[in-house]
Write an enzyme that holds these catalytic residues in place. Structure first.
Site, PDB file in Angstrom:
ATOM      1  NE  ARG A  56     -21.194  35.913  80.093  1.00  0.00           N
ATOM      2  CZ  ARG A  56     -20.976  36.170  78.821  1.00  0.00           C
ATOM      3  NH1 ARG A  56     -21.382  37.279  78.269  1.00  0.00           N
ATOM      4  NH2 ARG A  56     -20.362  35.311  78.058  1.00  0.00           N
TER       5      ARG A  56
ATOM      6  CE  LYS B  87       0.928  21.022  83.804  1.00  0.00           C
ATOM      7  NZ  LYS B  87       2.112  21.242  82.989  1.00  0.00           N
TER       8      LYS B  87
ATOM      9  CE  LYS C 155       3.894  13.564  85.949  1.00  0.00           C
ATOM     10  NZ  LYS C 155       3.534  14.948  85.810  1.00  0.00           N
TER      11      LYS C 155
ATOM     12  CD  GLU D  69       8.473  13.527  84.265  1.00  0.00           C
ATOM     13  OE1 GLU D  69       7.321  13.972  84.172  1.00  0.00           O
ATOM     14  OE2 GLU D  69       9.257  13.832  85.177  1.00  0.00           O
TER      15      GLU D  69
ATOM     16  CG  ASP E  58       9.922  16.517  82.241  1.00  0.00           C
ATOM     17  OD1 ASP E  58       8.996  17.234  81.811  1.00  0.00           O
ATOM     18  OD2 ASP E  58      10.508  16.730  83.315  1.00  0.00           O
TER      19      ASP E  58
END
Ligand code: SF4
Length: 635
Positions: free
Chosen positions: A104, A139, A171, A200, A223
């Site tokens: 597993r 992310k 940003k 950005e 963005d």
């Protein structure tokens, strides 16, 4: 951006593996300890239960080793390889209790990483006809950053910054706090002069300010802009700074985002919304010899059918399929072979357009069979008959009479319908081996050529003939070419591309030359023109093979074409150094669909009197496609 290799992968995976084992096995796998004899040994196979891209085999192997170092784990495929549903991707042997205890945890790593690689590969394929590069983001699952980003690379994606330390990304909050883009960039340059800087922007005022930075920024991130805003931003930036699109990118819109002309697309869902690839482990007390059984079925069928059957195998097919083929070649060689054979059954192990070509050239009593009719071709699918008809109608309007001014030429990697369209309009088929001769002929018939569907082969051919850039026009559906550029153009290109060959990039050539001084680079002309320009040689699959075969021992080649062929050449020419051009070499997904099992099934059906997956082309289409093919053969 840090380069992730297997060593760094395993270093990052080690604590996660320890954690996974502790979490899942803890003091012991109660079920296996209770039900299995301690000295029982098992043979296992790890099987893909869906088509996908494999990533994480070194991590899976490390899990089994960590649980019990008596387990032998043998990968059957390479990292980044496309596998078919049902394909064995690794085999193992060892103590039963340990193998089942480790299963597993090992599969959890393998399934997650292969899921990321598979989605990445799908995204990369979706934008293959554009210049956009698919990037990951930060992310990632906490603790899994290196594993997730490694998997993205196995899928053909490119890593964005690894973390906050290896690139500056300014940003909105940074801009707000610093007072302006200019001030934020200034401070970043003073503090970290060696780091790349990306800014950005959310609107055109910010874009203007970012573009005004001097020296220019390394990249500008658009963005959450709409498609129309992105298109306008691309025009506005005019190539001064590479642009990255970010926000809300998914499979359904990635192609449209890429078509705006942005250079990069960052996709959070590659790693934040992972759908694991379905992979399982099967065990038995005896080693499984499924491949040998299939070989025996095929051998028996070939013996019983004798000269009534011929099996043709394209060079990009799996090794086990090539082994049972009577003849191997590229698409042109196989079409010729198909047209010359008297065999009643032609089992064509290649993609659909190739089998169609064989069916067009076949004699009335011959049947062309495909082991898997879903094995299409990405490149061929970029140009449909209805699209070609729409373009032709528009050219009629723009030029008065398209048939008077334009000879349509289609690369053999196209549907029978498109070949027929060319035949009907005075056009012709070409291959990567004769494209220059064919285009020369086509230009002698009419002043312009419309080249379908591979823009790169078309452009590379035009360059080789000395046709300058301003006489080459890339037709973008939905975007009307300027009248002057259409009138001036001698070569009009359909915007198709092969998602395998377009993955080779100039940096691969630079990298391989740095790693192997003196190595010669040979690429297929379906590669982008900046790659072909850097290579020492370019040519069809048949030419690449001939070059290697004619080279003396000690020769060194980096080859930019489908990876199965490169690895086969490597094995067949151990006296030479042969390496894939790209560090993550690309496999053709659809060529990979054809398995030994499907070949055996098709032959078993044939012995039962059934024509499984016969490839046919309606008579009208075949007639005109034959005209286009015969025009080529007559040249
Ligand atoms: S390698 Fe490219 S052109 Fe060849 S079959 Fe695959 S997608 Fe089509």
């Amino acid at each position: 951006m840090t380069d992730i290799n297997v060593k760094t992968l395993l270093e990052a995976a080690a604590p996660l593996i320890a954690l996974a084992i502790e979490e899942d096995i803890g003091p012991g796998d109660a079920t296996s300890l209770a039900t299995l004899e301690p000295d029982l040994e098992l043979y296992g196979r790890i099987i893909a239960k869906a088509e996908g891209v494999v990533a994480g085999l070194p991590v899976a192997a490390a899990v089994f080793q960590a649980v019990d170092n008596r387990i032998h784990f043998k990968p059957l495929v390479r990292e980044g390889q496309v596998v078919a549903n049902g394909e064995a991707i690794a085999e193992l042997h060892g103590p039963a209790q340990s193998m089942l205890a480790a299963e597993r945890a090992a599969l959890n790593f393998l399934q997650r990483m292969s899921g990321i690689a598979t989605l990445t590969q799908t995204m990369v394929s979706a934008v293959a006809t554009t210049n956009a590069t698919i990037l990951d983001t930060r992310k990632t699952l906490p603790g899994y950053r290196v594993l997730d980003k490694y998997a993205v690379r196995m899928g053909g994606g490119t890593n964005h910054r690894m973390a906050l330390y290896d690139m500056i990304l300014i940003k909105d909050n940074h801009i707000e706090a610093a007072g302006s883009i200019h001030a934020a960039v200034q401070r970043a340059r003073e503090r970290y002069p060696y780091l790349p800087i990306e800014v950005e922007v959310r609107n055109f005022d910010e874009l203007r300010e970012a573009l005004a930075c001097d020296p220019p920024l390394d990249r500008i991130l658009l963005d959450n802009m709409t498609l129309d805003e992105m298109r306008r931003a691309v025009q506005f930036a005019a190539g001064k700074v590479p642009l990255e699109a970010s926000g809300g990118v998914r499979l359904g819109n990635v192609k449209a985002v890429a078509a705006t002309g942005v250079d990069y697309i960052s996709v959070g869902r590659l790693t934040h919304s992972v759908t694991a690839l379905d992979i399982s482990m099967e065990v038995s007390r005896e080693p499984a010899d499924e491949t040998d059984q299939l070989r025996a079925i095929i051998r028996d069928a070939k013996a019983r059918l004798g000269p009534r059957l011929i099996i043709l195998g394209h060079h990009y097919q799996r090794d086990e399929v090539i082994e049972v083929s009577d003849f191997r070649g590229d698409s042109l060689q196989l079409s010729r072979q198909a047209s010359e054979t008297d065999a009643e059954y032609i089992l064509f192990c290649g993609v659909h357009f190739m089998a169609e070509t064989a069916a067009i050239l076949a004699k009335p009593n011959q049947h062309v069979l495909s082991p898997d009719p879903t094995a299409g071709c990405y490149l061929a699918d970029t140009a449909t008959l209805s699209q070609a008809k729409r373009v032709w109608a528009r050219l009629d309007e723009l030029l008065g009479d398209a048939d008077r001014y334009i000879t349509p030429v289609t690369y053999v990697n196209s549907s029978a319908a498109l070949k027929a369209f060319c035949g009907e309009h005075g056009g012709v088929v070409c291959t990567s081996g004769n494209a220059d001769r064919v285009v020369q002929w086509a230009l002698s018939q009419r002043p312009k050529v419309f080249f379908f569907p591979d823009q790169h082969l078309g452009r590379n051919t035009a360059y080789a003939m000395g046709i300058p850039d301003d006489e080459i026009l890339l037709w973008r559906p939905g975007q009307e070419p300027e009248r002057g550029s259409l009138e001036h153009a001698r070569i009009i290109l359909w915007p198709g591309a092969c998602d395998v060959h377009q993955r080779f990039r100039p940096q691969h050539v630079h990298r391989v030359r740095a790693a192997y001084p003196g190595i010669r680079v040979v690429v297929h002309p379906e590669c982008r023109e900046d790659v072909v320009a850097l290579a020492d040689e370019s040519g069809s699959t048949a030419r690449i093979i001939k070059l290697v075969e004619a080279s003396p021992p000690g020769a060194a080649w980096a080859i930019g074409t489908e990876t199965r062929l490169v690895f086969r050449l490597q094995r067949e020419h151990p006296e030479q150094l042969i390496v894939p051009l790209a560090d993550i070499p690309p496999f053709c997904t659809t060529m990979s669909r054809i398995t030994l099992g499907q070949v055996a099934t098709t032959l078993e059906a044939l012995l039962d009197g059934k024509l499984l997956n016969e490839v046919t082309v309606d008579e009208e289409t075949a007639r005109w496609a034959r005209v286009a093919l015969q025009r080529m053969l007559a040249l």
